[in-house]
Design a protein around this motif. Structure first.
Motif, PDB file in Angstrom:
ATOM      1  N   THR A  83       0.854  -1.186   0.000  1.00 39.20           N
ATOM      2  CA  THR A  83       0.000   0.000   0.000  1.00 39.20           C
ATOM      3  C   THR A  83       0.886   1.230   0.000  1.00 39.20           C
ATOM      4  O   THR A  83       1.856   1.313   0.741  1.00 39.20           O
ATOM      5  N   ALA A  86      -1.119   7.514   1.896  1.00 38.74           N
ATOM      6  CA  ALA A  86      -2.289   8.337   1.588  1.00 38.74           C
ATOM      7  C   ALA A  86      -1.851   9.768   1.306  1.00 38.74           C
ATOM      8  O   ALA A  86      -0.887  10.257   1.890  1.00 38.74           O
ATOM      9  N   TYR A  92      -4.857  10.404  -6.305  1.00 41.52           N
ATOM     10  CA  TYR A  92      -5.914  10.595  -5.308  1.00 41.52           C
ATOM     11  C   TYR A  92      -6.709  11.869  -5.574  1.00 41.52           C
ATOM     12  O   TYR A  92      -7.904  11.916  -5.321  1.00 41.52           O
ATOM     13  N   SER A 118     -13.283  10.434  -1.703  1.00 41.77           N
ATOM     14  CA  SER A 118     -13.712   9.774  -0.468  1.00 41.77           C
ATOM     15  C   SER A 118     -13.079  10.415   0.759  1.00 41.77           C
ATOM     16  O   SER A 118     -13.444  10.083   1.883  1.00 41.77           O
ATOM     17  N   THR A 120     -10.088   9.881   1.711  1.00 35.78           N
ATOM     18  CA  THR A 120      -9.154   8.922   2.316  1.00 35.78           C
ATOM     19  C   THR A 120      -7.711   9.125   1.881  1.00 35.78           C
ATOM     20  O   THR A 120      -6.807   8.591   2.512  1.00 35.78           O
ATOM     21  N   TRP A 122      -6.569   8.182  -1.183  1.00 33.71           N
ATOM     22  CA  TRP A 122      -6.285   7.247  -2.276  1.00 33.71           C
ATOM     23  C   TRP A 122      -7.348   7.431  -3.349  1.00 33.71           C
ATOM     24  O   TRP A 122      -8.478   7.830  -3.047  1.00 33.71           O
ATOM     25  N   SER A 124     -10.432   6.711  -5.342  1.00 29.35           N
ATOM     26  CA  SER A 124     -11.604   5.894  -5.001  1.00 29.35           C
ATOM     27  C   SER A 124     -12.598   5.892  -6.151  1.00 29.35           C
ATOM     28  O   SER A 124     -12.868   6.933  -6.754  1.00 29.35           O
ATOM     29  N   TYR A 164     -19.490   1.802   1.402  1.00 26.73           N
ATOM     30  CA  TYR A 164     -19.466   3.265   1.359  1.00 26.73           C
ATOM     31  C   TYR A 164     -20.843   3.767   0.956  1.00 26.73           C
ATOM     32  O   TYR A 164     -21.296   3.505  -0.159  1.00 26.73           O
ATOM     33  N   ARG A 172     -16.694   1.383  -2.080  1.00 31.75           N
ATOM     34  CA  ARG A 172     -15.553   2.210  -2.462  1.00 31.75           C
ATOM     35  C   ARG A 172     -14.400   1.294  -2.840  1.00 31.75           C
ATOM     36  O   ARG A 172     -13.914   0.527  -2.021  1.00 31.75           O
ATOM     37  N   CYS A 174     -10.910   1.335  -3.184  1.00 31.86           N
ATOM     38  CA  CYS A 174      -9.801   2.155  -2.714  1.00 31.86           C
ATOM     39  C   CYS A 174      -8.525   1.590  -3.337  1.00 31.86           C
ATOM     40  O   CYS A 174      -8.065   0.518  -2.958  1.00 31.86           O
TER      41      CYS A 174
END
Length: 187
Positions: A83, A86, A92, A118, A120, A122, A124, A164, A172, A174
């Motif tokens: 990962t 963020a 994103y 979103s 977050t 990232w 989405s 979501y 979502r 992600c």
């Protein structure tokens, strides 16, 4: 109006046109042993339909081949299910219109039509271009139970799917920017 456009795009995204046995070579690897053709909607419904035909096959490479074609960060994300951080990734906050392709095999996966913020950090999306382009797998790593999303053609890790509220599919997707290649279009 925007919600109606999202729903319309979701409804007409793709159709299966058939299967055929075929083998091609891409980047030195055999692909497309059992190919299915999928029509991809790349324009809003008010525009004339302009679709590309995508063949979904099977890209198989050795780990050594993957390491040669991917950089270390991409390899970690796509092949080791890593990962990225963020808010410090390429897509994103991308607001351009276009198509997001798999970073491992260039299969078109997501459209900017289903991308949303979103919060977050990232990229989405609430749905892929067609559900057959991605696969869902149960991920029980790190003491959690999540749904992993991978490319249906090369089995590369893209990210995870979470519930979501407030989007048409109520989920979502992600994703990691390093798992994707973006190509801007005139949608």
């Amino acid at each position: 109006m925007k919600k109606m456009q999202f729903l319309s795009i979701l409804v007409i995204t793709a159709f299966i046109f058939g299967c055929k046995e075929e083998q091609k070579e891409i980047n030195g690897s055999a692909v497309m042993t059992q190919a299915a053709e999928v029509v991809v909607q790349t324009r809003e419904v008010q525009d004339p339909v302009q679709a590309d035909t995508i063949e979904v096959g099977n890209v198989t490479r050795t780990e050594e081949e993957w390491k040669k074609i991917l950089g270390p960060e991409e390899y970690h994300i796509l092949r080791e299910a890593g990962t990225e951080p963020a808010f410090r990734n390429a897509y994103y906050d991308n607001k351009k219109e276009g198509i997001y392709y798999c970073g491992g095999c260039s299969l078109p996966l997501y459209s900017s039509n289903t991308k949303f913020d979103s919060g977050t950090g990232w990229p989405s999306f609430y749905a892929p271009i067609d559900p057959k382009l991605v696969e869902r797998k149960m991920d029980r790593r790190y003491g959690m139970e999540r749904v992993e999303v991978v490319c249906a053609q090369c089995d590369s890790h893209l990210g995870h799917i979470f519930p979501y509220e407030g989007v048409p599919t109520e989920e979502r997707h992600c994703l990691n920017s390093l798992a994707l290649d973006f190509k801007q279009t005139d949608i």
